[in-house]
Design an enzyme around this catalytic site. Sequence first.
Site, PDB file in Angstrom:
ATOM      1  N   ASN A 148       0.765  -1.247  -0.289  1.00 53.54           N
ATOM      2  CA  ASN A 148      -0.088   0.261   0.064  1.00 53.54           C
ATOM      3  C   ASN A 148       0.571   1.580  -0.185  1.00 53.54           C
ATOM      4  OD1 ASN A 148       1.010  -0.734   2.245  1.00 53.54           O
ATOM      5  ND2 ASN A 148      -1.215   0.267   3.755  1.00 53.54           N
ATOM      6  N   LEU A 151       7.399   2.867  -1.184  1.00 58.85           N
ATOM      7  CA  LEU A 151       8.542   3.454  -0.551  1.00 58.85           C
ATOM      8  C   LEU A 151       8.459   3.630   0.506  1.00 58.85           C
ATOM      9  CD1 LEU A 151       9.450   5.110  -4.107  1.00 58.85           C
ATOM     10  CD2 LEU A 151      10.118   3.263  -3.401  1.00 58.85           C
ATOM     11  N   TRP A 156      10.783   3.791   5.918  1.00 57.04           N
ATOM     12  CA  TRP A 156      10.914   4.264   7.972  1.00 57.04           C
ATOM     13  C   TRP A 156      11.297   3.247   8.037  1.00 57.04           C
ATOM     14  CZ3 TRP A 156       5.035   4.393   8.775  1.00 57.04           C
ATOM     15  CH2 TRP A 156       4.875   5.830   8.873  1.00 57.04           C
ATOM     16  N   LYS A 171      12.387  -7.429   0.591  1.00 59.47           N
ATOM     17  CA  LYS A 171      11.785  -8.040   0.074  1.00 59.47           C
ATOM     18  C   LYS A 171      10.630  -7.123  -0.047  1.00 59.47           C
ATOM     19  CE  LYS A 171       8.724 -10.113  -0.084  1.00 59.47           C
ATOM     20  NZ  LYS A 171       7.664 -10.130  -0.965  1.00 59.47           N
ATOM     21  N   GLU A 244       4.743  -4.123  12.363  1.00 58.16           N
ATOM     22  CA  GLU A 244       3.979  -3.049  11.808  1.00 58.16           C
ATOM     23  C   GLU A 244       3.297  -3.821  11.538  1.00 58.16           C
ATOM     24  OE1 GLU A 244       4.175  -0.153  12.971  1.00 58.16           O
ATOM     25  OE2 GLU A 244       6.714  -0.381  13.889  1.00 58.16           O
ATOM     26  N   LEU A 245       1.545  -4.056  12.264  1.00 58.63           N
ATOM     27  CA  LEU A 245       1.032  -4.979  11.734  1.00 58.63           C
ATOM     28  C   LEU A 245      -0.179  -4.483  11.380  1.00 58.63           C
ATOM     29  CD1 LEU A 245       1.682  -8.469  13.706  1.00 58.63           C
ATOM     30  CD2 LEU A 245       2.584  -7.301  11.341  1.00 58.63           C
ATOM     31  N   GLN A 276      -7.232   1.435   1.993  1.00 57.89           N
ATOM     32  CA  GLN A 276      -6.136   0.241   2.227  1.00 57.89           C
ATOM     33  C   GLN A 276      -5.474   0.251   2.575  1.00 57.89           C
ATOM     34  OE1 GLN A 276      -6.415  -2.615  -1.938  1.00 57.89           O
ATOM     35  NE2 GLN A 276      -6.057   0.202  -2.302  1.00 57.89           N
ATOM     36  N   VAL A 277      -5.066   1.400   4.116  1.00 55.99           N
ATOM     37  CA  VAL A 277      -4.547   1.696   4.676  1.00 55.99           C
ATOM     38  C   VAL A 277      -4.926   1.374   6.043  1.00 55.99           C
ATOM     39  CG1 VAL A 277      -3.335   3.523   6.041  1.00 55.99           C
ATOM     40  CG2 VAL A 277      -4.576   4.259   3.398  1.00 55.99           C
ATOM     41  N   CYS A 278      -3.123   0.851   6.641  1.00 59.68           N
ATOM     42  CA  CYS A 278      -3.297   0.225   8.010  1.00 59.68           C
ATOM     43  C   CYS A 278      -4.043   1.309   9.276  1.00 59.68           C
ATOM     44  CB  CYS A 278      -1.852   0.172   8.576  1.00 59.68           C
ATOM     45  SG  CYS A 278      -0.215   0.863   8.629  1.00 59.68           S
ATOM     46  N   GLU A 376     -10.036  -6.668   9.517  1.00 55.48           N
ATOM     47  CA  GLU A 376      -9.727  -5.755   9.100  1.00 55.48           C
ATOM     48  C   GLU A 376     -10.105  -5.539   7.639  1.00 55.48           C
ATOM     49  OE1 GLU A 376      -6.355  -5.473   7.741  1.00 55.48           O
ATOM     50  OE2 GLU A 376      -5.870  -4.019   8.980  1.00 55.48           O
TER      51      GLU A 376
HETATM   52  P1  NAD Z   1       0.937  -9.094   3.447  1.00 57.53           P
HETATM   53  O1  NAD Z   1       1.368  -9.897   4.616  1.00 57.53           O
HETATM   54  O2  NAD Z   1      -0.331 -10.101   2.655  1.00 57.53           O
HETATM   55  O3  NAD Z   1       2.026  -8.911   3.011  1.00 57.53           O
HETATM   56  C1  NAD Z   1       3.529  -8.719   3.121  1.00 57.53           C
HETATM   57  C2  NAD Z   1       4.300  -8.826   3.023  1.00 57.53           C
HETATM   58  O4  NAD Z   1       5.166 -10.390   3.596  1.00 57.53           O
HETATM   59  C3  NAD Z   1       4.800  -8.537   1.373  1.00 57.53           C
HETATM   60  O5  NAD Z   1       6.100  -8.773   0.786  1.00 57.53           O
HETATM   61  C4  NAD Z   1       4.436 -10.303   0.773  1.00 57.53           C
HETATM   62  O6  NAD Z   1       5.244 -11.032  -0.048  1.00 57.53           O
HETATM   63  C5  NAD Z   1       5.197 -10.367   2.451  1.00 57.53           C
HETATM   64  N1  NAD Z   1       5.196 -12.010   2.951  1.00 57.53           N
HETATM   65  C6  NAD Z   1       3.952 -12.728   2.533  1.00 57.53           C
HETATM   66  N2  NAD Z   1       3.854 -14.507   3.486  1.00 57.53           N
HETATM   67  C7  NAD Z   1       5.108 -14.502   3.662  1.00 57.53           C
HETATM   68  C8  NAD Z   1       5.831 -14.997   4.905  1.00 57.53           C
HETATM   69  N3  NAD Z   1       5.050 -16.403   4.805  1.00 57.53           N
HETATM   70  N4  NAD Z   1       7.723 -14.831   5.304  1.00 57.53           N
HETATM   71  C9  NAD Z   1       7.598 -13.690   4.608  1.00 57.53           C
HETATM   72  N5  NAD Z   1       7.426 -12.828   3.784  1.00 57.53           N
HETATM   73  C10 NAD Z   1       6.017 -13.421   3.663  1.00 57.53           C
HETATM   74  O7  NAD Z   1       0.219  -7.384   4.093  1.00 57.53           O
HETATM   75  P2  NAD Z   1      -0.906  -7.073   2.516  1.00 57.53           P
HETATM   76  O8  NAD Z   1      -1.770  -7.715   2.113  1.00 57.53           O
HETATM   77  O9  NAD Z   1       0.966  -6.314   1.503  1.00 57.53           O
HETATM   78  O10 NAD Z   1      -0.429  -5.876   2.543  1.00 57.53           O
HETATM   79  C11 NAD Z   1      -2.090  -5.611   3.786  1.00 57.53           C
HETATM   80  C12 NAD Z   1      -1.132  -5.711   5.634  1.00 57.53           C
HETATM   81  O11 NAD Z   1      -0.507  -4.918   5.870  1.00 57.53           O
HETATM   82  C13 NAD Z   1      -2.795  -5.164   5.850  1.00 57.53           C
HETATM   83  O12 NAD Z   1      -2.996  -5.864   7.134  1.00 57.53           O
HETATM   84  C14 NAD Z   1      -2.391  -3.828   7.006  1.00 57.53           C
HETATM   85  O13 NAD Z   1      -2.970  -2.826   7.956  1.00 57.53           O
HETATM   86  C15 NAD Z   1      -0.983  -3.664   7.232  1.00 57.53           C
HETATM   87  N6  NAD Z   1      -0.267  -2.986   6.986  1.00 57.53           N
HETATM   88  C16 NAD Z   1       0.402  -1.796   8.421  1.00 57.53           C
HETATM   89  C17 NAD Z   1       0.682  -1.378   8.683  1.00 57.53           C
HETATM   90  C18 NAD Z   1       1.604  -0.633   9.997  1.00 57.53           C
HETATM   91  O14 NAD Z   1       2.002   0.488   9.139  1.00 57.53           O
HETATM   92  N7  NAD Z   1       0.650  -1.027  10.806  1.00 57.53           N
HETATM   93  C19 NAD Z   1       1.038  -0.173   7.567  1.00 57.53           C
HETATM   94  C20 NAD Z   1       0.789  -0.915   5.966  1.00 57.53           C
HETATM   95  C21 NAD Z   1       0.213  -1.751   6.189  1.00 57.53           C
END
Ligand code: NAD
Length: 500
Positions: A148, A151, A156, A171, A244-245, A276-278, A376
Amino acid sequence: MPSLWINGAWTAPVRGGRRRIQNPATLAIVDEVADASAEDVARACAAAAAAQTHWRRVPALERARLLHEAALTMRGDRARLSELLTLEGGKPRIENLDEVEWCAACFDYYAEIARHSHGNSIPPTAEHQINFTIKEPLGVVGAIVPFNYPLLLLVWKIAPALAAGNTVVIKPSELTPLATLRLAERALAHLPPGAVNVVTGGAEAGAALVDDPRVACIAFTGSTAVGTEIAVKAARQLKRVNLELGGIDPLIVFEDADLDVAVPGAAWARFLNNGQVCTSAKRIFVVEPIAREFIDRFVAHAKTLKVGDPMDPDTDLGPMISERARARVEDQVKRALSQGARLLYGGTRLDAGPGWFYAPTVLTDVRPEHAVVCEEVFGPIASIQVVRDADEAIARAAQSEYGLGANIYTRNLTYALRAMQEIKAGTFWINDPLTDNDAAPFGGMRKSGMGRELGEEGLDAFRETKHVHLDFIPERKPFWFPYRQRRDEVAAVAAHDVRA
Ligand code: NAD
């Protein structure tokens, strides 16, 4: 057709697999990237480990100069970087222009604070001694990033990690790797080869990075499910993690709020980047006395949003990131409606182009057990809950397994401070939702993660503290062997015990 970026050069993947990157607005193929295997990740980690032995010794002033140069080059490359971000991720171009500027500002910030944030001197416990701490880099940092803000969420991590003397293996999301590769090749090319490496690919590449023993720390932003899996794996190697989840952030509108500000503010906090923002306002609470007016004005505002081509400067909302993401949101809305939620606007796919468009949607009569509230919702769905009064608003907002951010609109100091005390959240925004500050920490509590990014805490996430104890007049200590020289002390204590 970018390959992997390892040791300062384009490198072909060992197995030759490739992934297509699709424009979510037009569905055209923008480019292809390498699909990294575990062997490719191992090569990147080896390059980063080798580069770290040099980078950790580069004097702070020189490191700062190089990071400032990276920021300057980023700003110079803003047009292309923002274009790539728009083509691969579907955010409106203006938001991506902002994202690149925020990245440059974050590099400038860490270039400076790493020069003076260096440790402490501590009062010694005896004469002719000096105690101090120094901060040391961890080594190789693995940065795993979502789609989302490809960069910003990367910077950060890598700006403080590099400023602290670590090297990095990145990655990016499998959906949005192109701007990251461009950043590595251009802006980060000022740094020594191997300081920054990029392995493109999906879960397999991410998992290999978590497993690699050369990686001292995983800095991850993404879903709670993947973050939990990473934490468990990292624990087996006692590897540090910064997580950061996800979040289901509340936004409360109290009865004294200025609706001329609160309505567009709440709409922006929910619909920005299609939700699409955490830290999107995923649960909106409004108190009864102003609920009717707030909801009417919120719906009217949602109707004005222009959904379409994200390259068009008039567009407010582009497409969602993927068909899978859109189908999930669609299902969440369907379930909410079957559970009794009321649809006030939207709730449909939009024919705004060939891509994955979905209408900004407003639901009310939602309850805590509805899918749109307890899961979520990563899409443009505003769920509005009407509550009796301030007490109920604060109590319901505080009910969550997550704790990323929280927002309120009020001018009442008591409401503001009570809500701040009751709601668990890493960031609490009063009258100005979702605003970040490079110098202030950002992160989540509970299922929203652990650790903080940004600020000095964001630098410390990538440093160890070493305590140095120095005695500048070496002398034999009276408490060393042989212990017979302390026999009288033991006898005195024993005699005291007998008398007692
Ligand atoms: P995701 O968890 O599907 O993927 C994130 C990253 O993890 C990708 O690069 C993916 O390829 C990688 N990944 C997937 N499986 C993995 C594994 N088993 N081991 C290691 N890496 C793996 O998330 P997304 O769909 O790209 O993003 C959306 C989520 O991110 C939402 O839940 C959102 O709330 C969260 N988010 C949190 C913050 C924050 O700062 N807390 C900011 C932005 C987004």
